[in-house]
Design a protein around this motif. Structure first.
Motif, PDB file in Angstrom:
ATOM      1  N   GLN A 154       0.831  -1.207   0.000  1.00 40.76           N
ATOM      2  CA  GLN A 154       0.000   0.000   0.000  1.00 40.76           C
ATOM      3  C   GLN A 154       0.864   1.255   0.000  1.00 40.76           C
ATOM      4  O   GLN A 154       0.551   2.241  -0.689  1.00 40.76           O
ATOM      5  N   THR A 155       1.945   1.235   0.771  1.00 37.41           N
ATOM      6  CA  THR A 155       2.865   2.376   0.788  1.00 37.41           C
ATOM      7  C   THR A 155       3.510   2.565  -0.579  1.00 37.41           C
ATOM      8  O   THR A 155       3.589   3.683  -1.105  1.00 37.41           O
ATOM      9  N   HIS A 174      16.458  14.114  -9.379  1.00 35.16           N
ATOM     10  CA  HIS A 174      15.254  14.928  -9.274  1.00 35.16           C
ATOM     11  C   HIS A 174      14.476  14.550  -8.022  1.00 35.16           C
ATOM     12  O   HIS A 174      14.033  15.417  -7.253  1.00 35.16           O
ATOM     13  N   THR A 175      14.314  13.245  -7.797  1.00 31.84           N
ATOM     14  CA  THR A 175      13.530  12.740  -6.673  1.00 31.84           C
ATOM     15  C   THR A 175      14.314  11.674  -5.925  1.00 31.84           C
ATOM     16  O   THR A 175      14.924  10.795  -6.549  1.00 31.84           O
ATOM     17  N   VAL A 176      14.302  11.746  -4.608  1.00 26.99           N
ATOM     18  CA  VAL A 176      14.887  10.714  -3.759  1.00 26.99           C
ATOM     19  C   VAL A 176      13.774  10.120  -2.915  1.00 26.99           C
ATOM     20  O   VAL A 176      12.975  10.844  -2.314  1.00 26.99           O
ATOM     21  N   VAL A 177      13.713   8.795  -2.884  1.00 27.33           N
ATOM     22  CA  VAL A 177      12.694   8.081  -2.117  1.00 27.33           C
ATOM     23  C   VAL A 177      13.387   7.152  -1.125  1.00 27.33           C
ATOM     24  O   VAL A 177      14.338   6.458  -1.477  1.00 27.33           O
ATOM     25  N   CYS A 178      12.894   7.135   0.100  1.00 23.74           N
ATOM     26  CA  CYS A 178      13.457   6.251   1.129  1.00 23.74           C
ATOM     27  C   CYS A 178      12.295   5.675   1.945  1.00 23.74           C
ATOM     28  O   CYS A 178      11.733   6.350   2.807  1.00 23.74           O
ATOM     29  N   LEU A 179      11.941   4.434   1.654  1.00 20.84           N
ATOM     30  CA  LEU A 179      10.789   3.805   2.293  1.00 20.84           C
ATOM     31  C   LEU A 179      11.215   2.722   3.287  1.00 20.84           C
ATOM     32  O   LEU A 179      12.068   1.884   2.991  1.00 20.84           O
ATOM     33  N   LEU A 194      11.683  14.937  -2.100  1.00 17.93           N
ATOM     34  CA  LEU A 194      12.159  13.905  -1.184  1.00 17.93           C
ATOM     35  C   LEU A 194      10.947  13.235  -0.562  1.00 17.93           C
ATOM     36  O   LEU A 194      10.072  13.910   0.005  1.00 17.93           O
ATOM     37  N   ILE A 195      10.862  11.907  -0.688  1.00 19.06           N
ATOM     38  CA  ILE A 195       9.740  11.142  -0.146  1.00 19.06           C
ATOM     39  C   ILE A 195      10.268  10.168   0.897  1.00 19.06           C
ATOM     40  O   ILE A 195      11.157   9.366   0.609  1.00 19.06           O
ATOM     41  N   LEU A 196       9.710  10.248   2.101  1.00 17.06           N
ATOM     42  CA  LEU A 196      10.155   9.429   3.224  1.00 17.06           C
ATOM     43  C   LEU A 196       8.978   8.708   3.862  1.00 17.06           C
ATOM     44  O   LEU A 196       7.868   9.238   3.905  1.00 17.06           O
ATOM     45  N   SER A 207       2.940   3.050   8.820  1.00 11.52           N
ATOM     46  CA  SER A 207       3.918   3.848   8.089  1.00 11.52           C
ATOM     47  C   SER A 207       3.334   5.204   7.713  1.00 11.52           C
ATOM     48  O   SER A 207       2.300   5.280   7.049  1.00 11.52           O
ATOM     49  N   ARG A 208       4.009   6.264   8.138  1.00  7.96           N
ATOM     50  CA  ARG A 208       3.643   7.618   7.770  1.00  7.96           C
ATOM     51  C   ARG A 208       4.484   8.013   6.571  1.00  7.96           C
ATOM     52  O   ARG A 208       5.707   7.838   6.572  1.00  7.96           O
ATOM     53  N   LEU A 209       3.842   8.544   5.542  1.00  9.04           N
ATOM     54  CA  LEU A 209       4.505   8.877   4.307  1.00  9.04           C
ATOM     55  C   LEU A 209       4.421  10.376   4.067  1.00  9.04           C
ATOM     56  O   LEU A 209       3.342  10.964   4.124  1.00  9.04           O
ATOM     57  N   LEU A 210       5.586  11.004   3.818  1.00 12.55           N
ATOM     58  CA  LEU A 210       5.645  12.437   3.554  1.00 12.55           C
ATOM     59  C   LEU A 210       6.350  12.698   2.225  1.00 12.55           C
ATOM     60  O   LEU A 210       7.396  12.108   1.942  1.00 12.55           O
ATOM     61  N   GLU A 211       5.762  13.581   1.433  1.00 16.28           N
ATOM     62  CA  GLU A 211       6.417  14.065   0.218  1.00 16.28           C
ATOM     63  C   GLU A 211       6.797  15.525   0.448  1.00 16.28           C
ATOM     64  O   GLU A 211       5.941  16.363   0.730  1.00 16.28           O
TER      65      GLU A 211
END
Length: 226
Positions: free
Chosen positions: A44-45, A125-130, A156-158, A218-222
């Motif tokens: 889902q994340t 351009h974009t960094v993602v760390c899940l 940046l997406i965490l 899991s909390r997701l922030l962009e």
């Protein structure tokens, strides 16, 4: 135990007993009810992030760093959508599994590397760390977020396990990550502190989401540049 020890624990766990467990969870084979619940939450994340990026309608050719890529659950569909993806993970076995899953697709726009988060270089351009920050305490997470920030040009997406009274109680009674094969120690993070760190690096929160199943939180922030 120091933050350096936490990193060693993470590397060794995901190169040993943890690899087989999480490969099953992130796969599509038969798993137990708890693992299925975690698989559902993680997917889902991933699906939320994919929806965000696809909604912007500019994925083709976009440079994306997937920091802590695991078995490629996010990296592979991003590359299939046309993004230029650099994927890394601290675990050699996880990267090997991700390469195997991607091999049949012959994706020339997808690169994998065995590398810890702090060793990452370049500009994207974009960094993602899940689902990485959960393995590290707040002080170490702050350094990680700042380093990820230095790699990201526009976004940046965490994701992180939010520190609330409810989840803190669950963690204390052993229900947060149940079972004898639990991973590394699970750290909860204050959303206010994470946002404060992001803002100090010149970011503002654009989108957010919360994934909550029975055993996965899991909390997701962009964040985007101000």
């Amino acid at each position: 135990m120091t933050a350096v020890d936490d990193k060693t624990i993470v590397r060794e766990y995901f190169n040993a007993t943890g690899f087989d467990r999480w490969r099953r969870i992130y796969g599509d084979g038969e798993v137990n009810k708890v693992q299925l619940d975690i698989r559902t939450g993680h997917q889902q994340t991933v699906d939320t992030v994919l929806a965000w990026l696809k909604a912007d309608d500019n994925l083709k050719g976009l440079t994306i760093c997937d920091a802590g890529c695991g078995v490629g659950s996010l990296s592979i569909p991003l590359a299939e959508a046309g993004a230029q993806v650099f994927s890394s993970d601290i675990s050699e076995k996880m990267v090997g599994e991700a390469k195997d899953r991607a091999a049949a697709l012959s994706l020339e726009n997808l690169t994998f590397a065995v590398q810890d988060l702090e060793g990452l270089t370049g500009r994207y351009h974009t960094v993602v760390c899940l689902d990485v920050l959960i393995h590290y305490p707040q002080t170490k997470a702050a350094d990680m977020i700042q380093h990820l920030s230095s790699l990201a040009e526009s976004r940046l997406i965490l994701s992180f396990a939010p520190k609330t009274v409810f989840y803190t109680v669950l963690k204390k009674i052993g229900d947060f990550f149940p079972g004898p094969s639990k991973a590394t120690r699970a750290y909860l993070h204050s959303e206010a502190q994470v946002v404060k760190i992001l803002e100090s690096q010149g970011w503002k929160i654009e989108r957010n989401a919360m994934t909550k199943t029975r055993f996965y939180f899991s909390r997701l922030l962009e964040a985007v540049r101000t």
